[in-house]
Design a protein around this motif. Structure first.
Motif, PDB file in Angstrom:
ATOM      1  N   MET A  18       0.806  -1.205   0.000  1.00 23.47           N
ATOM      2  CA  MET A  18       0.000   0.000   0.000  1.00 23.47           C
ATOM      3  C   MET A  18       0.842   1.260   0.000  1.00 23.47           C
ATOM      4  N   SER A  19       2.146   1.140   0.002  1.00 21.65           N
ATOM      5  CA  SER A  19       2.967   2.337   0.177  1.00 21.65           C
ATOM      6  C   SER A  19       2.885   3.249  -1.022  1.00 21.65           C
ATOM      7  N   ALA A  20       3.034   4.547  -0.761  1.00 22.31           N
ATOM      8  CA  ALA A  20       2.963   5.532  -1.833  1.00 22.31           C
ATOM      9  C   ALA A  20       4.182   6.418  -1.865  1.00 22.31           C
ATOM     10  N   ILE A  21       5.267   6.009  -1.269  1.00 24.66           N
ATOM     11  CA  ILE A  21       6.420   6.888  -1.120  1.00 24.66           C
ATOM     12  C   ILE A  21       7.218   6.898  -2.406  1.00 24.66           C
ATOM     13  N   PRO A  22       7.524   8.080  -2.988  1.00 29.26           N
ATOM     14  CA  PRO A  22       8.309   8.125  -4.204  1.00 29.26           C
ATOM     15  C   PRO A  22       9.671   7.481  -4.052  1.00 29.26           C
ATOM     16  N   ALA A  23      10.251   7.195  -5.220  1.00 38.62           N
ATOM     17  CA  ALA A  23      11.371   6.277  -5.222  1.00 38.62           C
ATOM     18  C   ALA A  23      12.664   6.924  -4.813  1.00 38.62           C
ATOM     19  N   PHE A  24      12.784   7.289  -3.567  1.00 40.93           N
ATOM     20  CA  PHE A  24      14.022   7.826  -3.040  1.00 40.93           C
ATOM     21  C   PHE A  24      14.523   7.013  -1.863  1.00 40.93           C
ATOM     22  N   THR A  25      13.617   6.570  -0.973  1.00 40.88           N
ATOM     23  CA  THR A  25      14.047   5.918   0.249  1.00 40.88           C
ATOM     24  C   THR A  25      14.291   4.456  -0.028  1.00 40.88           C
ATOM     25  N   LEU A  26      15.498   3.987   0.219  1.00 38.69           N
ATOM     26  CA  LEU A  26      15.864   2.663  -0.227  1.00 38.69           C
ATOM     27  C   LEU A  26      16.389   1.819   0.910  1.00 38.69           C
ATOM     28  N   ILE A 153      11.911  25.696   4.708  1.00 33.62           N
ATOM     29  CA  ILE A 153      11.541  25.309   3.353  1.00 33.62           C
ATOM     30  C   ILE A 153      12.106  23.916   3.070  1.00 33.62           C
ATOM     31  N   ASP A 154      11.214  22.963   2.803  1.00 28.88           N
ATOM     32  CA  ASP A 154      11.567  21.588   2.416  1.00 28.88           C
ATOM     33  C   ASP A 154      12.385  20.865   3.487  1.00 28.88           C
ATOM     34  N   PRO A 155      11.706  20.231   4.448  1.00 28.83           N
ATOM     35  CA  PRO A 155      12.408  19.566   5.549  1.00 28.83           C
ATOM     36  C   PRO A 155      12.955  18.180   5.203  1.00 28.83           C
ATOM     37  N   LEU A 156      13.684  18.081   4.110  1.00 34.31           N
ATOM     38  CA  LEU A 156      14.468  16.895   3.751  1.00 34.31           C
ATOM     39  C   LEU A 156      13.587  15.656   3.565  1.00 34.31           C
ATOM     40  N   LEU A 157      14.245  14.502   3.470  1.00 34.01           N
ATOM     41  CA  LEU A 157      13.567  13.248   3.156  1.00 34.01           C
ATOM     42  C   LEU A 157      13.074  12.514   4.382  1.00 34.01           C
ATOM     43  N   THR A 158      13.860  12.531   5.453  1.00 38.03           N
ATOM     44  CA  THR A 158      13.491  11.743   6.633  1.00 38.03           C
ATOM     45  C   THR A 158      13.577  12.592   7.898  1.00 38.03           C
ATOM     46  N   ALA A 159      12.816  12.165   8.899  1.00 38.54           N
ATOM     47  CA  ALA A 159      12.708  12.944  10.136  1.00 38.54           C
ATOM     48  C   ALA A 159      14.047  13.075  10.842  1.00 38.54           C
ATOM     49  N   ASP A 189      11.554  13.851  -1.036  1.00 44.16           N
ATOM     50  CA  ASP A 189      12.754  14.382  -0.396  1.00 44.16           C
ATOM     51  C   ASP A 189      12.597  15.847  -0.009  1.00 44.16           C
ATOM     52  N   HIS A 190      11.417  16.404  -0.261  1.00 43.28           N
ATOM     53  CA  HIS A 190      11.160  17.796   0.100  1.00 43.28           C
ATOM     54  C   HIS A 190      10.078  17.940   1.173  1.00 43.28           C
ATOM     55  N   PHE A 191       9.590  16.826   1.677  1.00 45.02           N
ATOM     56  CA  PHE A 191       8.627  16.930   2.780  1.00 45.02           C
ATOM     57  C   PHE A 191       8.734  15.788   3.795  1.00 45.02           C
ATOM     58  N   GLY A 192       9.419  14.699   3.459  1.00 51.24           N
ATOM     59  CA  GLY A 192       9.373  13.496   4.287  1.00 51.24           C
ATOM     60  C   GLY A 192       9.918  13.645   5.689  1.00 51.24           C
ATOM     61  N   SER A 260      18.843   9.491   2.354  1.00 46.40           N
ATOM     62  CA  SER A 260      18.909   9.059   3.745  1.00 46.40           C
ATOM     63  C   SER A 260      17.977   7.868   3.953  1.00 46.40           C
ATOM     64  N   LEU A 261      18.174   7.174   5.062  1.00 49.85           N
ATOM     65  CA  LEU A 261      17.489   5.894   5.270  1.00 49.85           C
ATOM     66  C   LEU A 261      16.693   5.880   6.564  1.00 49.85           C
ATOM     67  N   GLY A 262      16.092   7.017   6.889  1.00 53.35           N
ATOM     68  CA  GLY A 262      15.343   7.128   8.131  1.00 53.35           C
ATOM     69  C   GLY A 262      13.846   7.012   7.934  1.00 53.35           C
ATOM     70  N   THR A 263      13.088   7.802   8.680  1.00 49.42           N
ATOM     71  CA  THR A 263      11.634   7.692   8.751  1.00 49.42           C
ATOM     72  C   THR A 263      10.972   8.762   7.892  1.00 49.42           C
ATOM     73  N   VAL A 264      10.175   8.329   6.935  1.00 48.58           N
ATOM     74  CA  VAL A 264       9.444   9.251   6.068  1.00 48.58           C
ATOM     75  C   VAL A 264       8.122   9.621   6.731  1.00 48.58           C
ATOM     76  N   THR A 265       7.833  10.917   6.800  1.00 47.02           N
ATOM     77  CA  THR A 265       6.613  11.398   7.455  1.00 47.02           C
ATOM     78  C   THR A 265       5.900  12.389   6.542  1.00 47.02           C
ATOM     79  N   LEU A 266       4.706  12.776   6.943  1.00 51.66           N
ATOM     80  CA  LEU A 266       3.939  13.743   6.169  1.00 51.66           C
ATOM     81  C   LEU A 266       2.885  14.383   7.064  1.00 51.66           C
ATOM     82  N   ILE A 267       2.797  15.696   7.022  1.00 49.65           N
ATOM     83  CA  ILE A 267       1.701  16.443   7.636  1.00 49.65           C
ATOM     84  C   ILE A 267       1.055  17.258   6.524  1.00 49.65           C
TER      85      ILE A 267
END
Length: 667
Positions: A18-26, A153-159, A189-192, A260-267
């Protein structure tokens, strides 16, 4: 044939189905199976090819190095950033080899230069009130100081990387609260990393505003849902996260070091910008926006700060040629929209801008330099667009056009238009694809055999595998690596157990990687070489099927993705009618399967449904992700089933699970 893609689990950063995360986090690790085959050295032909690059480009021009270091304030003591468990999710120390001035024979000198520039990291002052943290992720985080707080502005890819970036800023600047976050566009990579710098409670309480361009949520979530498994597997090749860092491995990603290989988030945003010319003033900071939808992202905007004559170009103007088509797979971007957006940027802001910065790379200062930069960025995309269509209208095919289109010297000599990320070659193909599609027009190409079948015939026609390899080795000795890879791939697809063929194709791909100016092409070639020698890596992947991303899916996205997963063979001859009621929202859906097609209608109910499922969407998603079972959800009072529960199991049994490790360089 979709090679072995209907088996297990999910995919890399799109770990769950079900994931919808664009292809950056690997993947979170560089470890392969024990004792993998080691890469080889650069051949004489590769050494010569890379040496020739030194004479073709203006390496004496060191302005970018000065700009990349300008305004440096400080950085972290260690190049590592870790998550809460202590796992390394960002490691700049692995790139220490880039401190050597001269490029090794196994890296294109132009790419080596870009990799060195992207190694600059830390907190930098852009101009009054504007700072950037660079080198903490694939992208940059920009910090704008207001009267009482800061705007990010744009808080990177992961928390984790975003938190480290903000901590570094606070180490050197006053610790003012975050009062707003701006997402410039819909790439992850501009909101995760947003939950690394603010909390959802602060947003709900109105203490923090989130601004984004119109269409942001739909585009941020939807880009990779439907083809997410395939896209994420291909992203392993594009970004090379599993490749060892080093002169014979991954050296850069073009836009930045890597992901980066951390936690992707979204608000979700609280305020959408809908048209160019809109303005906002937040905490004393004046901002003017330019919409640029359909350029580098479907939902994108640039913003101008009139108080400091500073322009944020988002990702529309960076220090490389960008992708019109990204080789991980995505919808082709519109070069016509892109150049028009840049032309508008130059016209709207050019004569009142003293510094331009983007959410990748480093800024440029001075009105004259900025005007020239924007003009050449614009001209680069327009040139590729216009010349590709000129040749298409003369009857040339996609592959021919890609070989023929070359930037003129006035553009090709610009470092910020070099092929570090996108390339002229695959961007020209993207233009053809956008206007004319995959078909060359030659009827012989209309219905070709699939690779496994054609490979067997090719090898037979060429006299058998031994004969093909004998001839291919001669071509390899002559440095004709593209031809070797093209020919020997048929031997591999005809007989994937032929180790001599796998080794020879791997050797050819490796040399092509060593010569590539594009970081994406280098990683793709080297990853292909690795898998030919060692097989598909079976290491565990980072679980970044972000709950925030899943929760952000609309019902329509969720149901559309269920439809994509229906296996037509298992659904053949079956009819299912299900009513679904969401008790938390009151929404109702009539679901059905007939003719091997999954259908749904909102605000409808089947009068003759076999079963009615009453459950929130989150509960249904949890059952499909394997986080719970329907029986457990019913037992916990989270779901209710009225009617024949077997109908639900019939539907679930039709759904494919996608293999995140399907073969690419072998059948």
């Amino acid at each position: 044939m979709l090679r072995k893609s209907a088996a297990l689990g999910a995919a890399l950063f799109v770990m769950s189905v079900m994931s919808a995360i664009p292809a950056f986090t690997l993947s979170a690790t560089n470890a392969f199976a024990a004792e993998p085959s080691q890469p080889g050295d650069a051949t004489a032909a590769t050494r010569q090819a890379n040496a020739d690059v030194l004479g073709r480009l203006p390496f004496a021009n060191r302005q970018d190095f000065e700009d990349a270091r300008r305004g440096f304030i400080g950085t972290i003591d260690s190049g590592e950033i870790r998550d809460a468990s202590g796992r390394v999710i960002w490691n700049l120390d692995a790139y220490a080899f880039l401190k050597d001035d001269a490029a090794p024979a196994s890296v294109n000198p132009s790419l080596w230069r870009q990799a060195q520039l992207n190694l600059n990291h830390g907190l930098f002052q852009v101009t009054d009130h504007i700072y950037q943290v660079r080198g903490f992720d694939l992208s940059n985080m920009t910090i704008v100081e207001g009267n009482t707080g800061v705007i990010l502005i744009d808080p990177l890819l992961t928390a984790e990387t975003a938190r480290a970036a903000l901590d570094l800023y606070y180490k050197h600047r006053p610790k003012k609260p975050v009062v707003a976050v701006i997402y410039t566009h819909s790439h992850v990579d501009h909101f995760g990393g947003v939950k690394g710098v603010i909390s959802e409670d602060d947003v709900k309480a109105g203490r923090v505003k989130i601004l984004a361009p119109e269409g942001f949520m739909e585009e941020a979530v939807s880009e990779n849902i439907y083809a997410g498994n395939a896209m994420s597997r291909r992203a392993q090749y594009m970004y090379g996260p599993l490749l060892p860092k080093g002169v014979r491995g991954q050296v850069d990603a073009g836009l930045g070091k890597t992901v980066s290989l951390g936690t992707v988030t979204l608000i979700p945003p609280t305020d959408l910008i809908q048209k160019s010319g809109e303005t906002r003033t937040i905490d004393g900071v004046q901002m003017e926006f330019q919409m640029a939808p359909g350029s580098e992202a479907p939902s994108e905007m640039l913003l101008y700060f009139p108080q400091w004559k500073a322009l944020c170009a988002a990702e529309d103007a960076t220090h490389n040629l960008h992708n019109l088509y990204t080789i991980r797979g995505a919808q082709v971007r519109d070069a016509n929209q892109w150049w028009r957006a840049l032309d508008e940027t130059a016209d709207r802001f050019g004569n009142r801008t003293e510094v331009i910065f983007a959410q990748h790379h480093w800024p440029k200062w001075g009105q004259r330099e900025i005007t020239a930069f924007l003009a050449k960025q614009r001209d680069g995309y327009k040139y590729i667009h216009d010349q590709s269509l000129r040749l298409a209208n003369q009857g040339y095919t996609m592959t021919e056009i890609a070989e023929m289109v070359k930037l003129p010297p006035s553009l090709a000599s610009q470092w910020d238009l070099r092929d570090y990320y996108g390339t002229v070659n695959h961007n020209a193909k993207a233009i053809y694809q956008r206007y004319l599609g995959w078909y060359s027009g030659n009827p012989a190409d209309l219905h070709p055999l699939p690779p496994e079948q054609s490979a067997q015939r090719y090898v037979q026609f060429m006299g058998g595998a031994d004969k093909v390899l004998e001839q291919a080795r001669k071509s390899y000795a002559q440095g004709d690596y593209r031809w070797v890879a093209e020919v020997v791939k048929h031997v591999v697809f005809a007989d994937p157990s032929n180790q001599a063929a796998r080794r020879l194709e791997a050797d050819a791909l490796e040399q092509m990687g060593y010569q590539a100016e594009s970081a994406a092409w280098r990683s793709a070639y080297l990853m292909g070489a690795y898998e030919l020698r060692n097989g598909v890596p079976q290491t565990a992947s980072t679980q970044t099927a972000s709950p925030d991303m899943v929760r952000a899916m609309s019902d329509t996205m969720f149901l559309d993705f269920l439809a994509v997963r229906v296996n037509s063979d298992r659904a053949a001859g079956k009819q299912v009618k299900i009513n679904w009621i969401q008790p938390d929202t009151g929404k109702r859906y009539a679901l059905s399967v007939d003719n091997s097609v999954f259908m749904y209608r909102a605000e409808r109910q089947h009068p003759d449904a076999q079963v009615t499922l009453t459950a929130p969407r989150a509960v249904l998603i949890g059952t499909l992700l394997g986080q719970t079972t329907l029986q457990a959800a019913v037992g916990a009072g989270q779901a209710k089933v009225d009617g024949d529960a077997a109908a639900l199991q019939t539907l679930f049994g039709m759904l494919d699970k996608f293999d995140p490790k399907f073969e690419i360089v072998a059948p």
